[in-house]
Write a protein that holds these residues in place. Structure first.
Motif, short mmCIF file in Angstrom:
data_model
loop_
_atom_site.label_atom_id
_atom_site.label_comp_id
_atom_site.label_asym_id
_atom_site.label_seq_id
_atom_site.Cartn_x
_atom_site.Cartn_y
_atom_site.Cartn_z
N HIS A 210 0.85 -1.18 0.00
CA HIS A 210 0.00 0.00 0.00
C HIS A 210 0.89 1.24 0.00
CE1 HIS A 210 -3.36 2.53 2.04
NE2 HIS A 210 -3.33 2.69 0.74
N ILE A 211 0.82 2.03 -1.08
CA ILE A 211 1.66 3.21 -1.22
C ILE A 211 0.77 4.44 -1.41
CG2 ILE A 211 3.45 4.35 -2.58
CD1 ILE A 211 4.46 1.64 -3.43
N ILE A 212 1.04 5.49 -0.65
CA ILE A 212 0.37 6.78 -0.81
C ILE A 212 1.44 7.81 -1.15
CG2 ILE A 212 -1.02 8.56 0.30
CD1 ILE A 212 -2.23 6.44 2.07
N GLU A 213 1.24 8.53 -2.26
CA GLU A 213 2.23 9.50 -2.73
C GLU A 213 1.62 10.89 -2.79
OE1 GLU A 213 5.05 6.83 -5.67
OE2 GLU A 213 3.28 7.80 -6.50
N ASN A 214 2.48 11.88 -2.55
CA ASN A 214 2.10 13.28 -2.72
C ASN A 214 2.50 13.74 -4.12
OD1 ASN A 214 1.14 13.48 -0.07
ND2 ASN A 214 3.17 14.03 0.71
N ILE A 215 1.61 14.45 -4.80
CA ILE A 215 1.86 14.95 -6.15
C ILE A 215 2.01 16.47 -6.08
CG2 ILE A 215 1.01 15.06 -8.51
CD1 ILE A 215 -0.65 12.62 -7.99
#
Length: 255
Positions: A210-215
């Motif tokens: 599970h990966i959450i990235e900031n754009i």
């Protein structure tokens, strides 16, 4: 020039053809948008700029003369090829510059000298001369070279991904029955012991990542990604190898 005036004066435009030209300008706008964003890497704001601009140009021309509107439609259609050819050259130069930077970084990492500037300029001029020579042969040969021959030659060029796979192939491996440390080659069927539910999709699995990235977007409209949260979880599983069950305790499936 007289031939052009004669062609322009002999144009016969009716209302049905004008409607077709307006519809055609919308399809031309699709190619204009793809070329501008894909080849020139220009961030259009708004994205549908050409879908408004192209029909508007034809409509403004029709207010003065129907023949002028038809001429603008022809120019818009031919501009697709002109912008596409120039865009391919610009994209090739940009890609070559980036490849040159990557090659210099790879050489410095390996302790080798970087290519001198005069060689880089020579390679660039050679590529441009090759494009020019193929273009002089005719549009069909140019299209075949750009869309068939050039992509095939590019696919043969070594890159980081190919180097990794080559390095992976030559690494020594051993059978799972005798491995003590290092890499082990395992071939079999994975069987769950305690299935877990994935956080996305709620599906049964052995492991989930599970990966959450900031754009973030810079001034040029390019997006960059920064990892914010990384969650990886795995349960115990079994391998069926040669019809035998071998229990493997694993926390990272990809390691």
């Amino acid at each position: 020039m007289s031939e052009f005036y004669e062609f322009y004066n002999n144009l016969e435009i009716d209302n049905g053809l004008l409607v077709m030209l307006m519809i055609m300008s919308v399809f031309v706008a699709i190619f204009h948008t793809i070329i501008t964003i894909g080849l020139y890497e220009i961030n259009l704001k708004p994205k549908g700029l050409f879908f408004v601009l192209n029909p508007l140009l034809i409509w403004q021309s029709l207010l003065s003369d129907n023949r002028l509107g038809a001429l603008v439609a022809i120019i818009l259609f031919l501009s697709v090829f002109v912008l596409g050819i120039i865009g391919m050259i610009v994209s090739a130069v940009r890609s070559g510059y980036q490849s040159s930077k990557d090659e210099d970084a790879r050489r410095r990492k390996m302790g080798k000298e970087t290519l001198p500037v005069w060689k880089k300029i020579l390679y660039t001029l050679s590529g441009l001369l090759l494009f020019g020579f193929v273009f002089t042969l005719g549009i069909p040969y140019f299209i075949i070279f750009v869309f068939i021959i050039l992509p095939f030659l590019t696919s043969l060029k070594p890159n980081n991904k190919k180097r990794f796979y080559k390095f992976q192939r030559i690494l020594p491996i051993s059978n799972i029955c005798s491995v003590a440390m290092g890499l082990a080659e395992i071939s079999g069927k994975v069987m769950t012991i305690e299935p877990m539910i994935s956080r996305i999709g709620s599906k049964q699995c052995i492991e989930f990542l599970h990966i959450i990235e900031n754009i973030t977007t810079d001034d040029d409209g390019k997006d960059s990604y920064t990892m914010n949260i990384l969650r990886q979880s795995a349960n115990n599983f079994m391998f069926r190898i040669n019809l035998d069950k071998s229990k493997l305790l694993q926390t990272k499936l990809n390691s």
